[in-house]
Every structure is written in structure tokens, then in C-alpha cells.
Design an enzyme around this catalytic site. Structure first.
Site, PDB file in Angstrom:
ATOM      1  N   ASP A 141      -0.465   8.789   4.286  1.00  0.00           N
ATOM      2  CA  ASP A 141      -1.406   9.892   4.058  1.00  0.00           C
ATOM      3  C   ASP A 141      -2.790   9.673   4.676  1.00  0.00           C
ATOM      4  O   ASP A 141      -3.253  10.484   5.473  1.00  0.00           O
ATOM      5  CB  ASP A 141      -1.515  10.241   2.561  1.00  0.00           C
ATOM      6  CG  ASP A 141      -1.661   9.032   1.648  1.00  0.00           C
ATOM      7  OD1 ASP A 141      -1.836   7.899   2.159  1.00  0.00           O
ATOM      8  OD2 ASP A 141      -1.609   9.223   0.413  1.00  0.00           O
ATOM      9  N   ASP A 165      -1.023  -2.690  -7.628  1.00  0.00           N
ATOM     10  CA  ASP A 165       0.307  -3.253  -7.355  1.00  0.00           C
ATOM     11  C   ASP A 165       0.398  -3.584  -5.868  1.00  0.00           C
ATOM     12  O   ASP A 165      -0.500  -3.258  -5.097  1.00  0.00           O
ATOM     13  CB  ASP A 165       1.416  -2.265  -7.754  1.00  0.00           C
ATOM     14  CG  ASP A 165       1.120  -0.852  -7.274  1.00  0.00           C
ATOM     15  OD1 ASP A 165       0.555  -0.695  -6.166  1.00  0.00           O
ATOM     16  OD2 ASP A 165       1.458   0.098  -8.002  1.00  0.00           O
ATOM     17  N   ASP A 210       2.710  -3.326  -2.413  1.00  0.00           N
ATOM     18  CA  ASP A 210       3.850  -2.710  -1.734  1.00  0.00           C
ATOM     19  C   ASP A 210       4.092  -3.423  -0.413  1.00  0.00           C
ATOM     20  O   ASP A 210       3.154  -3.824   0.272  1.00  0.00           O
ATOM     21  CB  ASP A 210       3.560  -1.224  -1.470  1.00  0.00           C
ATOM     22  CG  ASP A 210       3.372  -0.439  -2.752  1.00  0.00           C
ATOM     23  OD1 ASP A 210       4.083  -0.726  -3.731  1.00  0.00           O
ATOM     24  OD2 ASP A 210       2.497   0.446  -2.781  1.00  0.00           O
TER      25      ASP A 210
HETATM   26  P1  ATP Z   1      -2.724   3.027  -5.958  1.00  0.00           P
HETATM   27  O1  ATP Z   1      -1.410   2.318  -6.139  1.00  0.00           O
HETATM   28  O2  ATP Z   1      -3.919   2.184  -6.127  1.00  0.00           O
HETATM   29  O3  ATP Z   1      -2.798   4.307  -6.696  1.00  0.00           O
HETATM   30  P2  ATP Z   1      -1.730   3.340  -3.278  1.00  0.00           P
HETATM   31  O4  ATP Z   1      -2.439   3.666  -2.006  1.00  0.00           O
HETATM   32  O5  ATP Z   1      -0.988   2.059  -3.334  1.00  0.00           O
HETATM   33  O6  ATP Z   1      -2.804   3.460  -4.420  1.00  0.00           O
HETATM   34  P3  ATP Z   1       0.765   4.568  -3.927  1.00  0.00           P
HETATM   35  O7  ATP Z   1       1.000   5.885  -4.594  1.00  0.00           O
HETATM   36  O8  ATP Z   1       1.155   3.329  -4.622  1.00  0.00           O
HETATM   37  O9  ATP Z   1      -0.771   4.541  -3.553  1.00  0.00           O
HETATM   38  O10 ATP Z   1       1.491   4.651  -2.518  1.00  0.00           O
HETATM   39  C1  ATP Z   1       1.603   3.526  -1.653  1.00  0.00           C
HETATM   40  C2  ATP Z   1       1.367   3.944  -0.216  1.00  0.00           C
HETATM   41  O11 ATP Z   1       2.359   4.900   0.185  1.00  0.00           O
HETATM   42  C3  ATP Z   1       0.035   4.639   0.038  1.00  0.00           C
HETATM   43  O12 ATP Z   1      -0.999   3.718   0.280  1.00  0.00           O
HETATM   44  C4  ATP Z   1       0.353   5.461   1.262  1.00  0.00           C
HETATM   45  O13 ATP Z   1       0.316   4.666   2.421  1.00  0.00           O
HETATM   46  C5  ATP Z   1       1.788   5.878   1.020  1.00  0.00           C
HETATM   47  N1  ATP Z   1       1.850   7.185   0.314  1.00  0.00           N
HETATM   48  C6  ATP Z   1       1.898   7.387  -1.011  1.00  0.00           C
HETATM   49  N2  ATP Z   1       1.961   8.702  -1.312  1.00  0.00           N
HETATM   50  C7  ATP Z   1       1.955   9.348  -0.140  1.00  0.00           C
HETATM   51  C8  ATP Z   1       2.003  10.730   0.244  1.00  0.00           C
HETATM   52  N3  ATP Z   1       2.070  11.694  -0.687  1.00  0.00           N
HETATM   53  N4  ATP Z   1       1.988  11.025   1.559  1.00  0.00           N
HETATM   54  C9  ATP Z   1       1.929  10.042   2.499  1.00  0.00           C
HETATM   55  N5  ATP Z   1       1.879   8.742   2.214  1.00  0.00           N
HETATM   56  C10 ATP Z   1       1.901   8.382   0.912  1.00  0.00           C
HETATM   57 MG    MG Z   2       0.220   1.298  -4.885  1.00  0.00          MG
END
Ligand code: ATP
Ligand code: MG
Length: 442
Positions: free
Chosen positions: A145, A64, A66
């Protein structure tokens, strides 16, 4: 934002111009681009961030997109008719385009993270409760993170801004926390699971310093709300790299923090049978995902709890209960115990119970009563589960073969032999958001 202003706000930021990175607008969803451009044209800073930038930089297809922006949630809502604000403590804007949702978050400053799934999280024992505040893009980057999750694709000039050395870590294949691993894990223990998830998914390694801390800090997961862990467990095991993830979770002693009963059985059993069993289940799930077939959490959780159910059933049999009674008690206990850690919604635990209950019936009802069993709505999943058990000798291969032949002889019966949920009248009654397929093996 011009490079110069950026440098003043965040002196460590490195800007990679369009010619020095791999992100092309052609790979970004049209809807995400629409959101970015509209924010930019209204005078706000707007970046693509997180997994979208990370995955595109690696030549992968993001799950997705963001967006992070200097616009406040109300301002975002003012720009998009199809926009909803969600979250109470920290509001996020969801811009809806049919099935696609673009999440738009205003830059935040605190090192706290309060994502949508964590709204009701009870934070304690070192986990931050302080309310976070809006900030600059540089501050927003540092609350994230991992360094590889903290790259910002700037729609103003198509550059990628790197505040935390994320590009180097992407190159080197390292999942590294921003800041002190100990403190960042304490703030939000789920980051330990995320570290493993990203490492397994991307074929990366967890940075050594963080990796050393995880086994010691794994027990902190006890304080994470069960519903949030359920979501994480699905992401861990149903992301297409379940088998690899399982291995890493065990290596970092995170598996036992999520599934303590199962972990004990794995350790005590000694021959590797349950590890082999779970690997077979997860391989199966990974293969189905690769083939675009539906997978269900019910099957996954059934496999994850089976070693515990097995142990407890034999205990009850020794106490003189019948097999059906023993199994029923064992299942009830195993589920209740597991719910202390990870919640399992009823829409998955009920079919899981049915799959369990069908196991002895598959053993008994060969012959005349087989026909009735085959019409059971959970027959197909229970049969798939039996095949899995046979792989490790937990059920007779000959029994599994018998059912395979039986179904072939019977011809495929539409209401049971097809794992497409759409064919099922039950589907109308499904409530809540869809999480994978409704039926069929995982
Ligand atoms: P995917 O969607 O492929 O699982 P993602 O990196 O996009 O991976 P998301 O859970 O969608 O993960 O979160 C989007 C962003 O928000 C992450 O890339 C990170 O920068 C931030 N993020 C998400 N969860 C946390 C957390 N627990 N602590 C700190 N930052 C976070
Ligand atoms: Mg994501």
C-alpha cells in the site's frame, strides 16, 4: 539475493547497507530471525517486511514481524514443523512459536491485495477480483500500500532494500501510496483508513495528492464487508492514538463513512458536545492502553453510538413511551443501523446493551436499591460510562459523584469493582479470539 541480481529485476531499487540504516538484529524477535535464517539457509530469499521494518527504522517497537520470501507456501511448510497454511485464494504460512506467530508470505506480483482478514471480501466496483500470482521481490514491493510499508530487510546481507522511495518518505514523515492514489484506493478502499491510521500513529502527514482524494472516495467504504471494517475500527481506535485518529478521520470525512448516524449527530448538534464526549472516551482509552490496562470494544462502541441512542430516546419519549422502553427501542435501532456498515460481534454488543440499559437505572436507583445495582456484572463499565457523560454535561456530575462516594463507602466489592477479567467466572464461556479486555471501561 545479490545486489546485482536485484538491480536487474528492479532497476529502481536502492540498497542501504547495514551502516546506512537503523535496523539491528538485536531488535528483531528471535523467532522472526529463526524463520529468516532457516529460509535463507535453505536457499530462498528471505526479508523482513512491512510494519516491522518501518517501525524499527523509526526506533519504535513493532507490533509483529512479517516475512516475505521466494519460497512457496508448501516449501515453507516443509521447513517448519510448527507451520500452518491459511487462506484459500492466496495462501500464507503462519509459523507458530507459542503465542507469537510469524507470518510468511510468498512474493506476489499483482497490484491486488488479499490479506488474511480479507479472505471473503466481495470485490466489485473497480476493486480487483483477478487472482494474483507469485512474483519477484520487486513486484511484491509494488503491490503493497504505502512506500513506508514497502521496505525489505534482507537477511542475506543485513541491508534494507527500498523499491519505492520509502526511506525518503520515512525521513519526511509522509504516508504516500505506491502508484496512483485513485486507483489504489479503488482497488481497496480500506487503504484510506490505513493511511489515516499510520499517519496518526506515527505523527506523519498523509501525502497531499492522496489526502485530496480521500473525502471524495470515502463513500467507497460502503462496499467493504462489515466484518473487515470491524477489524479496522478496532485498529483505528484501540491502537493507542484513538483521539488523534478520530480527528483525522473527521478531517478526511472517513468517520461519516463508518458511523453515519453518529456523524450526523455530531454535525447537527453544533456545540461540539459530542466531539468532546468522544474525545474524552478516546483519551480515556488511549490512557488505559498507555498504562497497560485492558480495554474493551464494548465500551468503545457504546461511546460511538451514544449520540444516536440519545437522539432516538428523546424522540420515543416525545411519543409517550417510558424512558426504559424508549431507550430499549433506540438502542435496538441504533445498533441495527450501525451493523449495515460495521459489524459488531454479539460478545461486544450484548455488554454494550447492558451498559446502556443501566444508565437510567443509575439515575433512579440511588438509595436503598443501589446495593443491588452495584453487584450487576456490568455495573463498573456502566459507571465509567456515566462518568464520561458527566464530563460533557450529558449526566449530572452530582449523580456521578454520588456513585463514586457510594462505592468508596461500600468498600470495593471484589466481583464488581475490579476490572480484571480473570476474576470473573464468565470468562470460561468466552468464545472466539480475544480482542482486548473483556470488561471494564475502555
Ligand atoms: P501494523 O501491523 O503496525 O498495523 P503493518 O504495516 O505491519 O502495520 P499489516 O496490516 O500487518 O500492517 O500488513 C503488513 C504489510 O502488508 C503492510 O506493511 C503492507 O506492506 C501490506 N499490506 C497490508 N494491508 C494492505 C493493503 N490493504 N493493501 C496493500 N498492502 C497491504
Ligand atoms: Mg504488521
Amino acid at each position: 539475493m545479490t545486489e546485482q541480481i536485484l538491480q536487474e529485476q528492479a532497476p529502481d531499487a536502492v540498497v542501504f547497507p547495514r551502516s546506512e540504516h537503523r535496523i539491528s538484529r538485536a531488535d528483531i524477535s528471535d523467532n522472526a530471525l529463526k524463520v529468516l535464517y532457516r529460509l535463507h539457509n535453505a536457499g530462498y530469499e528471505a526479508y523482513l517486511v512491512g510494519g516491522g521494518v518501518r517501525d524499527l527504522s523509526l526506533g519504535r517497537e513493532p507490533k509483529d514481524f512479517d516475512v516475505a520470501t521466494s519460497a512457496r507456501p508448501e516449501e515453507v511448510r516443509g521447513l517448519f514443523r510448527n507451520c500452518r497454511l491459511i487462506g484459500r485464494r492466496f495462501r500464507l504460512a503462519h509459523v507458530h512459536f507459542g503465542p507469537e506467530i510469524i507470518e510468511v508470505a510468498t512474493f506476489r506480483a499483482a497490484h491486488d491485495f488479499d490479506g488474511a482478514g480479507q479472505e471473503d471480501a466481495q470485490l466489485r466496483d473497480g476493486m480487483l477480483v483477478r487472482d494474483n500470482v507469485y512474483g519477484t521481490v520487486g513486484e511484491d514491493a509494488l503491490r503493497r500500500d504505502f512506500t513506508i510499508n514497502s521496505l525489505y530487510y534482507n537477511i542475506a546481507d543485513f541491508s534494507v532494500v527500498d523499491f519505492a522511495n520509502g526511506m525518503d518518505d520515512l525521513e519526511a514523515g509522509v504516508v504516500r501510496l505506491i502508484g496512483d492514489p485513485d486507483a489504489r484506493f479503488r482497488e481497496d478502499p480500506v487503504r484510506m483508513l490505513r493511511a489515516v491510521r499510520f499517519a496518526a500513529k506515527l505523527g506523519f502527514r498523509v501525502d497531499e495528492e492522496a489526502g485530496k482524494r480521500i473525502p471524495e472516495m470515502a463513500p467507497l467504504l460502503e462496499h467493504v464487508p462489515q466484518a473487515r471494517l470491524f477489524d479496522e475500527v478496532l485498529k483505528l481506535f484501540m491502537g493507542g492514538q484513538g483521539a488523534q485518529t478520530f480527528e483525522m478521520l473527521r478531517k478526511y470525512r472517513l468517520f461519516g463513512a463508518l458511523f453515519p448516524g453518529t456523524d450526523t449527530e455530531i454535525e447537527e448538534e453544533g456545540h461540539g458536545t459530542w466531539v468532546q464526549f468522544l474525545n474524552a472516551a478516546l483519551d480515556n482509552t488511549d490512557r488505559r492502553i498507555a498504562d497497560g490496562k485492558p480495554v474493551t470494544p464494548a465500551f468503545l462502541f457504546a461511546a460511538l453510538l451514544w449520540p444516536v441512542v440519545r437522539r432516538r430516546t428523546s424522540f420515543h419519549l416525545e411519543q409517550g413511551l417510558t424512558e426504559a422502553q424508549g431507550l430499549q427501542l433506540a438502542v435496538a435501532d441504533a445498533i441495527e443501523e450501525q451493523l449495515q456498515r460495521v459489524s459488531v460481534p454479539k460478545r461486544f454488543s450484548l455488554p454494550m446493551r447492558e451498559m446502556f440499559a443501566l444508565q437510567p437505572r443509575l439515575e433512579r436507583n440511588r438509595g436503598r436499591r443501589a446495593g443491588r445495582l452495584v453487584t450487576h456484572p456490568r455495573f463498573r463499565a456502566a459507571y465509567d460510562f456515566l462518568l464520561l457523560r458527566a464530563v460533557v454535561g450529558d449526566a449530572e456530575q452530582e449523580l456521578a459523584d454520588w456513585w463514586t462516594r457510594y462505592q468508596e463507602g461500600e468498600g470495593r466489592q471484589p466481583e464488581v469493582a475490579d476490572s480484571e477479567p480473570a476474576r470473573r467466572p464468565r470468562r470460561r464461556r468466552r468464545r472466539g479470539p480475544r480482542r482486548g479486555g473483556d470488561e471494564g471501561g475502555a
